[in-house]
Structure formats: structure tokens, C-alpha cells
Design a protein around this motif. Sequence first.
Motif, PDB file in Angstrom:
ATOM      1  N   ILE A  68      27.843  42.372  41.991  1.00 44.84           N
ATOM      2  CA  ILE A  68      28.890  42.984  42.365  1.00 44.84           C
ATOM      3  C   ILE A  68      28.511  44.532  42.212  1.00 44.84           C
ATOM      4  O   ILE A  68      28.642  45.515  43.089  1.00 44.84           O
ATOM      5  CB  ILE A  68      30.209  42.857  41.595  1.00 44.84           C
ATOM      6  N   ILE A  69      27.862  44.835  40.973  1.00 51.64           N
ATOM      7  CA  ILE A  69      27.474  46.611  41.043  1.00 51.64           C
ATOM      8  C   ILE A  69      26.536  46.757  41.774  1.00 51.64           C
ATOM      9  O   ILE A  69      26.506  47.854  42.488  1.00 51.64           O
ATOM     10  CB  ILE A  69      27.028  46.565  39.334  1.00 51.64           C
ATOM     11  N   PHE A  94      28.187  34.114  35.181  1.00 52.51           N
ATOM     12  CA  PHE A  94      29.179  35.126  35.576  1.00 52.51           C
ATOM     13  C   PHE A  94      28.401  36.617  35.322  1.00 52.51           C
ATOM     14  O   PHE A  94      29.008  37.435  36.101  1.00 52.51           O
ATOM     15  CB  PHE A  94      30.037  35.013  34.289  1.00 52.51           C
ATOM     16  N   TRP A  95      27.477  36.575  34.505  1.00 56.00           N
ATOM     17  CA  TRP A  95      26.677  38.038  34.321  1.00 56.00           C
ATOM     18  C   TRP A  95      26.014  38.182  35.673  1.00 56.00           C
ATOM     19  O   TRP A  95      25.702  39.449  35.998  1.00 56.00           O
ATOM     20  CB  TRP A  95      25.797  38.098  33.273  1.00 56.00           C
ATOM     21  N   LEU A 129      36.353  35.935  41.559  1.00 57.16           N
ATOM     22  CA  LEU A 129      36.212  35.355  40.144  1.00 57.16           C
ATOM     23  C   LEU A 129      37.206  34.113  40.403  1.00 57.16           C
ATOM     24  O   LEU A 129      36.830  33.001  39.692  1.00 57.16           O
ATOM     25  CB  LEU A 129      36.879  36.220  39.205  1.00 57.16           C
ATOM     26  N   GLN A 134      28.531  39.939  38.040  1.00 58.01           N
ATOM     27  CA  GLN A 134      28.954  41.066  37.699  1.00 58.01           C
ATOM     28  C   GLN A 134      27.518  42.162  38.210  1.00 58.01           C
ATOM     29  O   GLN A 134      28.117  43.180  38.761  1.00 58.01           O
ATOM     30  CB  GLN A 134      29.171  41.312  36.417  1.00 58.01           C
ATOM     31  N   CYS A 193      36.246  41.387  45.030  1.00 54.87           N
ATOM     32  CA  CYS A 193      35.270  40.399  44.245  1.00 54.87           C
ATOM     33  C   CYS A 193      35.798  40.005  42.767  1.00 54.87           C
ATOM     34  O   CYS A 193      35.368  38.960  42.468  1.00 54.87           O
ATOM     35  CB  CYS A 193      33.928  41.185  44.378  1.00 54.87           C
ATOM     36  N   GLU A 194      36.401  41.046  42.246  1.00 56.43           N
ATOM     37  CA  GLU A 194      36.943  40.765  40.915  1.00 56.43           C
ATOM     38  C   GLU A 194      38.181  39.861  40.776  1.00 56.43           C
ATOM     39  O   GLU A 194      38.669  39.347  39.823  1.00 56.43           O
ATOM     40  CB  GLU A 194      37.217  41.999  40.204  1.00 56.43           C
TER      41      GLU A 194
END
Length: 160
Positions: A139-140, A132-133, A114, A136, A109-110
Motif C-alpha cells: 500500500i505504501i 499483513f506487512w 483489510l 501494508q 485499501c485499509e
Amino acid sequence: MSSQYTISNKKRIAKNTLFLYIRMMLIMAVSLYTSRIILNALGVVDYGVYNVVGGMVVMFGFLNSALAQASQRYIAYGIEKDSVNMQIRTFSMLFNVHIIIAIVILVLCETIGLWLFYNKLVIPEERMVSAFWVMQFSIISLLVSVTQVPYNASIFGHEK
């Protein structure tokens, strides 16, 4: 005795099925209502960005479902053998495997995620930071859901 046992099991299965249907209907109603509220609060563009970027968690939902089924079978097998040591080792092994899967998902994912985010998605420039946030936090959320699979499987494996 056997006849009464099967009647009891049939009643329990019917009751559990009914509760699962009620649960599914409640979750569906809450989901439909909250999506309407989110659409009104965010607007069309932001809601679309939220769904595209945050949809990654939903996309990996099938993975969690498959992992949960497999994990539950292994745990149930350990319970059937009636060995506490085997149950502990099985849970430990499942947890370690899920941690490794979560790390692989994080790396993918990163890196690839991205790259896709910045190079392939069409997101308005003023919404890039927010998107973007959202990515993130999605993903968490995905990582947490992957690592909690052994716990859920253990709970379901110990059910009658």
C-alpha cells in the motif's frame, strides 16, 4: 531546412525507440531473474502469498499509466502556452489531485482491502503476520507511485 529538420526528427525518434526497446528488454530480464530468486528464497507457499497480497500494486499499475498520460498532456499544454504561471498552477493542481487519489486509495485499501485480506484470502495462519506487512508495504509503495506521477509527467512533458 525543413527536410533536414524532418530527417533529424526521424533519427531522434528511431534512437529513442531503440533505447526504449533496450530498456524494456533489460527490465523484463531483471524481472524474470528476480522472480526466480524470490521463488527459491521464499518457497512456493510464501511466494504465492507474496504475489497475491503484493499484486495489488501491479493491479493499480493501469491507473498510474492512465494518470501519467493525462497529466503529461496537461503539462505539455501549459508548456505550449509558454506561461510559467500556467505551468505552476497545472503542476499544483495535478499534485493535489494525485494526493486526493492517494488518500482515497489508502482509505479503500485499509477498509475493503483489510476486510478481503482477513475474510476472503486463504493464507496459512503462521504466515498472516508476514502477509499483513507485505500488504501494508505494498500500500505504501502504491501511494508513493501515485504521488510521483505529476513529477514523472513533468519530466516527460519537458522532453523533446
